[in-house]
Enzyme design. Structure first.
Site, short mmCIF file in Angstrom:
data_model
loop_
_atom_site.label_atom_id
_atom_site.label_comp_id
_atom_site.label_asym_id
_atom_site.label_seq_id
_atom_site.Cartn_x
_atom_site.Cartn_y
_atom_site.Cartn_z
N SER A 123 33.94 48.29 77.13
CA SER A 123 34.96 48.12 76.11
C SER A 123 34.68 46.86 75.29
O SER A 123 34.14 45.88 75.80
CB SER A 123 36.30 47.97 76.82
N TYR A 148 41.81 44.19 83.82
CA TYR A 148 41.13 45.38 83.31
C TYR A 148 39.84 44.97 82.60
O TYR A 148 38.75 45.46 82.90
CB TYR A 148 42.04 46.17 82.34
N LYS A 152 35.65 45.46 83.60
CA LYS A 152 34.57 45.99 82.76
C LYS A 152 33.41 45.01 82.70
O LYS A 152 32.24 45.38 82.78
CB LYS A 152 35.08 46.27 81.34
P1 NAD Z 1 41.73 58.27 80.97
O1 NAD Z 1 42.67 57.59 81.88
O2 NAD Z 1 42.28 59.34 80.07
O3 NAD Z 1 40.52 58.90 81.79
C1 NAD Z 1 40.03 58.31 82.97
C2 NAD Z 1 39.88 59.42 84.01
O4 NAD Z 1 39.39 58.84 85.23
C3 NAD Z 1 41.21 60.10 84.35
O5 NAD Z 1 41.05 61.49 84.28
C4 NAD Z 1 41.51 59.63 85.76
O6 NAD Z 1 42.22 60.60 86.51
C5 NAD Z 1 40.10 59.38 86.30
N1 NAD Z 1 40.03 58.40 87.40
C6 NAD Z 1 40.57 57.16 87.43
N2 NAD Z 1 40.27 56.55 88.59
C7 NAD Z 1 39.49 57.42 89.29
C8 NAD Z 1 38.88 57.37 90.56
N3 NAD Z 1 39.00 56.31 91.36
N4 NAD Z 1 38.16 58.44 90.98
C9 NAD Z 1 38.03 59.54 90.19
N5 NAD Z 1 38.61 59.65 88.99
C10 NAD Z 1 39.33 58.59 88.54
O7 NAD Z 1 40.99 57.15 80.11
P2 NAD Z 1 40.05 57.30 78.84
O8 NAD Z 1 40.77 56.75 77.68
O9 NAD Z 1 39.47 58.66 78.79
O10 NAD Z 1 38.93 56.24 79.22
C11 NAD Z 1 37.71 56.61 79.84
C12 NAD Z 1 36.92 55.35 80.16
O11 NAD Z 1 36.71 54.62 78.94
C13 NAD Z 1 37.63 54.38 81.10
O12 NAD Z 1 36.68 53.80 81.95
C14 NAD Z 1 38.22 53.34 80.15
O13 NAD Z 1 38.38 52.11 80.79
C15 NAD Z 1 37.14 53.28 79.08
N6 NAD Z 1 37.65 52.79 77.79
C16 NAD Z 1 38.74 53.37 77.22
C17 NAD Z 1 39.25 52.86 76.02
C18 NAD Z 1 40.47 53.48 75.39
O14 NAD Z 1 41.10 52.81 74.55
N7 NAD Z 1 40.85 54.71 75.70
C19 NAD Z 1 38.64 51.76 75.40
C20 NAD Z 1 37.51 51.20 75.98
C21 NAD Z 1 37.02 51.72 77.20
N1 UFG Z 2 50.06 47.19 68.14
C1 UFG Z 2 51.31 47.04 67.59
N2 UFG Z 2 52.34 47.74 68.16
C2 UFG Z 2 52.17 48.57 69.23
C3 UFG Z 2 50.88 48.69 69.78
C4 UFG Z 2 49.84 47.97 69.22
O1 UFG Z 2 51.51 46.31 66.62
O2 UFG Z 2 53.16 49.15 69.70
C5 UFG Z 2 48.93 46.46 67.51
C6 UFG Z 2 48.24 45.47 68.43
O3 UFG Z 2 48.87 44.22 68.36
C7 UFG Z 2 46.82 45.47 67.85
C8 UFG Z 2 46.63 46.91 67.34
O4 UFG Z 2 47.95 47.42 67.17
O5 UFG Z 2 46.75 44.61 66.75
C9 UFG Z 2 45.87 47.80 68.31
O6 UFG Z 2 46.48 47.73 69.59
P1 UFG Z 2 46.12 48.76 70.76
O7 UFG Z 2 47.00 48.46 71.92
O8 UFG Z 2 46.13 50.15 70.23
O9 UFG Z 2 44.61 48.42 71.07
P2 UFG Z 2 43.96 47.05 71.58
O10 UFG Z 2 42.97 46.65 70.53
O11 UFG Z 2 44.94 46.06 71.99
O12 UFG Z 2 43.27 47.53 72.93
C10 UFG Z 2 42.36 48.60 72.97
C11 UFG Z 2 42.40 49.31 74.33
C12 UFG Z 2 41.92 48.41 75.43
C13 UFG Z 2 40.60 47.85 75.08
C14 UFG Z 2 40.66 47.16 73.73
C15 UFG Z 2 39.33 46.66 73.27
O13 UFG Z 2 43.71 49.71 74.63
O14 UFG Z 2 41.77 49.19 76.59
O15 UFG Z 2 41.11 48.10 72.74
O16 UFG Z 2 38.42 47.68 73.31
F1 UFG Z 2 40.22 46.96 76.01
#
Ligand code: NAD
Ligand code: UFG
Length: 341
Positions: A123, A148, A152
């Protein structure tokens, strides 16, 4: 065959669709802690074939070994993990156990079965508060502000150390920026639990009438309109980056087998930009109020994605309008998400 840990989740399901379109075989491994079997069913509908999956936890070495024995797995895309920033502050041990210990178990199993190719979901959060933007991969990492993000960062370090110890491993780390949007069919999308933490699902729920008003966390940042700037990336573009990463790992052309790529569009949009675009596509008014800053938020975070284009041949194709349109389509068709989660 590719093992997709966490394949039932938001990014995982979209990646299954893109992999299927590129004719890859895969098997999903998920404990469904944050997803449902319904999501897998929906993917089957889109790709018009069954999705093979096993229910299991990445920390369960015995179950993982059974899966590696049963299927001939040559690479892994590792999505499985917990991802809620606020929850990670309250439950650090759970996050380190699930994300870090889980990854170590997975890597042990891969080593045992001589499966040495892995794509890992990292991330942009590993960059902490960047000194300048756009962010390039060589910026310093580790200034994380929550368990979190630290999990990572730790996993990135573990993968790096593993590669140093055994350079027959082929490792691609993808640092995602802000994934949003959904598949155009409206069958799959993001299904957050309870009150969404992230901007796009919150806006969608306001637009559909599930929530009254969006709180905009601060309008006194050093950005073009004072609200936070992020690099939103369409989840289908993000999914495609995984296909490109697998192609890259399977090719013999690359110079290094440990690589890190930013996966973003290179464009930064503010909270108000997103609201305006969403209002346009949904033809709904999004009521919002300005509140204080959210702890841990940075002013600006957007990628320089040039390396991924140069090395992986990957580039984001969809813009903010597409992202809002597809988020809205998913929200309207599935006001309660997958329901049975
Ligand atoms: P998500 O929660 O929708 O998907 C994660 C999946 O992993 C889920 O289906 C959950 O059931 C499964 N899981 C969790 N722990 C597990 C375990 N111990 N064993 C087996 N399965 C398990 O999340 P996502 O948004 O699809 O994210 C996927 C990956 O990308 C994650 O590693 C997350 O940290 C990373 N990521 C997500 C974002 C975002 O904003 N969505 C940003 C940066 C990185
Ligand atoms: N924001 C609001 N109101 C809300 C939610 C968010 O104003 O209700 C703003 C935040 O302050 C930020 C922007 O919208 O400026 C985006 O916020 P998000 O929560 O959607 O995303 P972040 O950038 O905070 O975090 C995301 C993922 C994290 C990841 C990070 C960096 O949720 O898992 O990007 O990759 F770590």
């Amino acid at each position: 065959m590719i093992l997709i840990t966490g394949g039932a989740g938001y990014i995982g399901t979209h990646t299954l669709v893109e992999l299927a379109m590129a004719n890859y075989d895969f098997i999903v491994y998920d404990n469904f802690s944050n997803s449902s079997e319904e999501a897998i069913e929906r993917v089957s509908k889109i790709i018009d074939r069954d999705v093979v999956y096993e229910k299991g936890d990445i920390r369960d070495l015995q179950k993982l070994e059974e899966v590696f024995e049963k299927y001939s797995i040559d690479s892994v895309i590792h999505f499985a993990g917990l991802k809620a920033v606020g929850e990670s502050v309250r439950k650090p041990l759970e996050y380190y156990d699930n994300n870090v210990v889980g990854t170590i178990r997975l890597l042990e199993c891969m080593k045992k079965f001589e499966c040495k190719k892995i794509v890992f979901s990292s991330s942009a959060t590993v960059y902490g508060d960047p000194k300048t933007t756009p962010i390039v991969e060589s910026f310093s990492v580790g200034g994380t502000t929550n368990p979190y993000g630290t999990s990572k960062y730790m996993i990135e370090r573990i993968l790096n150390d593993l590669y140093i110890a055994d350079n027959s491993f082929k490792i691609v780390i993808l640092r995602y920026f802000n994934p949003v949007g959904a598949h155009k069919s409206g069958y799959i999308g993001e299904d957050p639990n309870g009150i969404p933490n992230n901007l796009m699902p919150f806006i969608s729920q306001v637009a559909v009438g599930k929530r009254e008003c969006l709180s905009v966390f601060g309008n006194d940042y050093d950005t073009h309109d004072g609200t936070g700037v992020r690099d939103y990336i369409h989840v289908v573009d993000l999914a495609d980056a995984h296909v490109k990463a697998i192609e890259y790992l399977n090719s013999h052309k690359f110079s290094s087998e440990f690589s890190v790529f930013n996966i973003g569009t290179g464009h930064g949009y503010s909270v108000l930009d997103v609201i305006k675009t969403f209002e346009k596509v949904s033809e709904k008014k999004i009521p919002y109020k300005i509140t204080s800053r959210r702890e841990g938020d940075v002013a600006k975070c957007y990628a320089d994605p040039a390396l991924a284009e140069r090395i992986l041949g990957w580039k984001a194709r969809k813009n903010l309008l597409d992202m809002c349109k597809d988020s809205w389509n998913w929200q309207v068709k599935n006001p309660d998400g997958y329901k049975e989660k």
